[in-house]
Design a protein around this motif. Structure first.
Motif, PDB file in Angstrom:
ATOM      1  N   HIS A  14      40.509  78.728  56.935  1.00  0.00           N
ATOM      2  CA  HIS A  14      40.003  79.989  56.364  1.00  0.00           C
ATOM      3  C   HIS A  14      39.500  80.930  57.457  1.00  0.00           C
ATOM      4  O   HIS A  14      39.646  82.145  57.341  1.00  0.00           O
ATOM      5  CB  HIS A  14      38.877  79.700  55.353  1.00  0.00           C
ATOM      6  N   HIS A  56      49.069  76.299  53.924  1.00  0.00           N
ATOM      7  CA  HIS A  56      47.690  76.220  53.425  1.00  0.00           C
ATOM      8  C   HIS A  56      47.659  76.413  51.891  1.00  0.00           C
ATOM      9  O   HIS A  56      47.015  75.640  51.174  1.00  0.00           O
ATOM     10  CB  HIS A  56      46.854  77.297  54.127  1.00  0.00           C
ATOM     11  N   GLU A  60      46.648  73.524  49.010  1.00  0.00           N
ATOM     12  CA  GLU A  60      45.643  73.767  47.960  1.00  0.00           C
ATOM     13  C   GLU A  60      46.253  73.529  46.579  1.00  0.00           C
ATOM     14  O   GLU A  60      45.615  72.953  45.702  1.00  0.00           O
ATOM     15  CB  GLU A  60      45.107  75.198  48.071  1.00  0.00           C
ATOM     16  N   GLU A 120      37.094  81.323  47.611  1.00  0.00           N
ATOM     17  CA  GLU A 120      37.215  79.870  47.789  1.00  0.00           C
ATOM     18  C   GLU A 120      35.982  79.298  48.475  1.00  0.00           C
ATOM     19  O   GLU A 120      35.458  78.263  48.068  1.00  0.00           O
ATOM     20  CB  GLU A 120      38.486  79.552  48.589  1.00  0.00           C
TER      21      GLU A 120
HETATM   22 FE   LIG Z   1      42.308  78.610  51.062  1.00  0.00          FE
END
Ligand SMILES: [Fe+2]
Ligand SMILES: [Fe+2]
Length: 146
Positions: A14, A56, A60, A120
Protein backbone atom coordinates in the motif's frame (compact mmCIF):
# COMPACT_ATOMS: atom_id res chain seq x y z
CA UNK A 1 -3.84 0.56 15.73
CA UNK A 2 -0.53 -1.15 15.03
CA UNK A 3 -0.76 -3.36 11.96
CA UNK A 4 -1.00 -7.11 12.70
CA UNK A 5 2.05 -8.93 11.23
CA UNK A 6 -0.16 -10.98 8.89
CA UNK A 7 -1.28 -7.80 7.13
CA UNK A 8 2.12 -6.08 7.02
CA UNK A 9 3.10 -7.35 3.52
CA UNK A 10 -0.10 -5.88 2.06
CA UNK A 11 0.45 -2.65 3.99
CA UNK A 12 3.96 -2.36 2.56
CA UNK A 13 2.52 -2.68 -0.93
CA UNK A 14 0.00 0.00 0.00
CA UNK A 15 2.87 2.37 0.68
CA UNK A 16 4.07 1.85 -2.89
CA UNK A 17 0.54 2.33 -4.18
CA UNK A 18 0.19 5.61 -2.28
CA UNK A 19 3.46 6.77 -3.75
CA UNK A 20 2.08 6.16 -7.24
CA UNK A 21 -1.22 7.87 -6.35
CA UNK A 22 0.71 10.92 -5.25
CA UNK A 23 2.60 11.03 -8.53
CA UNK A 24 -0.58 10.80 -10.61
CA UNK A 25 -2.57 13.58 -9.03
CA UNK A 26 -2.69 16.96 -10.71
CA UNK A 27 -0.76 19.88 -9.28
CA UNK A 28 1.41 17.93 -6.89
CA UNK A 29 4.81 19.58 -6.29
CA UNK A 30 7.84 17.92 -7.81
CA UNK A 31 8.91 15.05 -5.59
CA UNK A 32 12.09 12.96 -5.81
CA UNK A 33 12.52 11.72 -9.38
CA UNK A 34 8.83 11.05 -9.99
CA UNK A 35 7.65 11.83 -13.53
CA UNK A 36 5.99 15.19 -14.08
CA UNK A 37 4.82 14.95 -17.71
CA UNK A 38 1.57 13.16 -18.52
CA UNK A 39 3.38 10.66 -20.74
CA UNK A 40 5.91 9.97 -18.00
CA UNK A 41 3.10 9.53 -15.49
CA UNK A 42 1.27 7.12 -17.78
CA UNK A 43 4.39 5.02 -18.23
CA UNK A 44 5.04 4.99 -14.48
CA UNK A 45 1.39 4.10 -13.73
CA UNK A 46 1.41 1.18 -16.16
CA UNK A 47 4.72 -0.16 -14.88
CA UNK A 48 3.54 -0.15 -11.23
CA UNK A 49 0.23 -1.66 -12.31
CA UNK A 50 1.94 -4.55 -14.10
CA UNK A 51 4.67 -5.10 -11.52
CA UNK A 52 2.58 -4.72 -8.36
CA UNK A 53 -1.05 -3.62 -8.39
CA UNK A 54 -2.55 -6.21 -10.70
CA UNK A 55 -1.14 -8.96 -8.50
CA UNK A 56 -1.97 -7.08 -5.29
CA UNK A 57 -5.67 -6.76 -6.25
CA UNK A 58 -5.72 -10.43 -7.25
CA UNK A 59 -4.26 -11.58 -3.91
CA UNK A 60 -6.82 -9.52 -2.02
CA UNK A 61 -9.60 -11.01 -4.10
CA UNK A 62 -8.59 -14.66 -3.89
CA UNK A 63 -7.02 -14.81 -0.40
CA UNK A 64 -7.83 -11.84 1.82
CA UNK A 65 -11.48 -11.14 1.05
CA UNK A 66 -12.69 -14.78 1.11
CA UNK A 67 -10.88 -15.31 4.45
CA UNK A 68 -12.64 -12.41 6.17
CA UNK A 69 -16.03 -12.42 4.49
CA UNK A 70 -19.26 -13.49 6.20
CA UNK A 71 -18.54 -12.53 9.82
CA UNK A 72 -19.36 -8.87 10.04
CA UNK A 73 -21.78 -6.73 8.04
CA UNK A 74 -19.46 -3.73 7.94
CA UNK A 75 -16.57 -5.83 6.63
CA UNK A 76 -18.80 -7.42 3.99
CA UNK A 77 -20.06 -4.01 2.85
CA UNK A 78 -16.48 -2.73 2.61
CA UNK A 79 -15.41 -5.79 0.59
CA UNK A 80 -18.20 -5.18 -1.92
CA UNK A 81 -17.13 -1.56 -2.33
CA UNK A 82 -13.45 -2.51 -2.62
CA UNK A 83 -14.20 -5.12 -5.30
CA UNK A 84 -16.04 -2.52 -7.35
CA UNK A 85 -13.12 -0.13 -6.96
CA UNK A 86 -10.69 -2.82 -8.19
CA UNK A 87 -12.83 -3.16 -11.32
CA UNK A 88 -12.95 0.60 -11.77
CA UNK A 89 -9.17 0.82 -11.46
CA UNK A 90 -8.57 -2.07 -13.89
CA UNK A 91 -10.74 -0.17 -16.38
CA UNK A 92 -8.94 3.13 -15.78
CA UNK A 93 -5.51 1.51 -16.20
CA UNK A 94 -6.67 -0.02 -19.50
CA UNK A 95 -8.08 3.33 -20.61
CA UNK A 96 -4.63 4.94 -20.13
CA UNK A 97 -3.71 3.38 -23.48
CA UNK A 98 -6.45 5.24 -25.29
CA UNK A 99 -7.84 8.49 -23.93
CA UNK A 100 -8.30 12.01 -25.21
CA UNK A 101 -7.82 13.52 -21.75
CA UNK A 102 -4.86 11.79 -20.19
CA UNK A 103 -4.30 14.43 -17.52
CA UNK A 104 -7.81 14.09 -16.07
CA UNK A 105 -7.69 10.31 -16.23
CA UNK A 106 -4.35 10.19 -14.37
CA UNK A 107 -5.73 12.54 -11.74
CA UNK A 108 -8.89 10.45 -11.26
CA UNK A 109 -6.84 7.28 -11.06
CA UNK A 110 -4.58 8.86 -8.43
CA UNK A 111 -7.54 9.97 -6.33
CA UNK A 112 -9.28 6.59 -6.57
CA UNK A 113 -6.12 4.62 -5.79
CA UNK A 114 -5.43 6.83 -2.78
CA UNK A 115 -8.95 6.63 -1.35
CA UNK A 116 -9.08 2.87 -2.00
CA UNK A 117 -5.86 2.24 -0.09
CA UNK A 118 -6.94 4.54 2.77
CA UNK A 119 -10.22 2.64 3.00
CA UNK A 120 -8.39 -0.68 3.24
CA UNK A 121 -5.91 0.59 5.82
CA UNK A 122 -8.17 2.78 7.97
CA UNK A 123 -11.44 0.89 7.74
CA UNK A 124 -10.99 -2.68 6.54
CA UNK A 125 -7.73 -3.64 8.26
CA UNK A 126 -8.70 -1.89 11.50
CA UNK A 127 -11.98 -3.82 11.65
CA UNK A 128 -10.37 -7.09 10.61
CA UNK A 129 -7.89 -6.82 13.48
CA UNK A 130 -10.78 -6.45 15.94
CA UNK A 131 -13.24 -8.96 14.48
CA UNK A 132 -11.00 -11.82 13.29
CA UNK A 133 -9.34 -13.82 16.07
CA UNK A 134 -5.57 -14.17 16.38
CA UNK A 135 -5.35 -17.76 15.15
CA UNK A 136 -7.30 -16.97 12.02
CA UNK A 137 -5.21 -13.87 11.40
CA UNK A 138 -2.10 -16.00 11.74
CA UNK A 139 -3.48 -18.54 9.25
CA UNK A 140 -4.34 -15.71 6.88
CA UNK A 141 -0.78 -14.39 7.18
CA UNK A 142 0.63 -17.79 6.18
CA UNK A 143 -1.64 -17.94 3.13
CA UNK A 144 -0.65 -14.43 2.08
CA UNK A 145 3.05 -15.33 2.40
CA UNK A 146 2.80 -18.43 0.25
FE1 LIG B 1 -4.86 -3.22 -1.15
FE1 LIG C 1 -7.65 -3.39 -2.83
Amino acid sequence: MKRHPSLVPLSREHQRGLFLAQALKRGIPRFKDLPTTVDGKREYALSVYKALLQHHFHVEEIILFPAIRGRNIEIDTLINELLQEHQQMHTLFQTLHNTSDLETLLHELGLLLESHIRKEERQLFERVQVVIDKEQLHALGLKLES
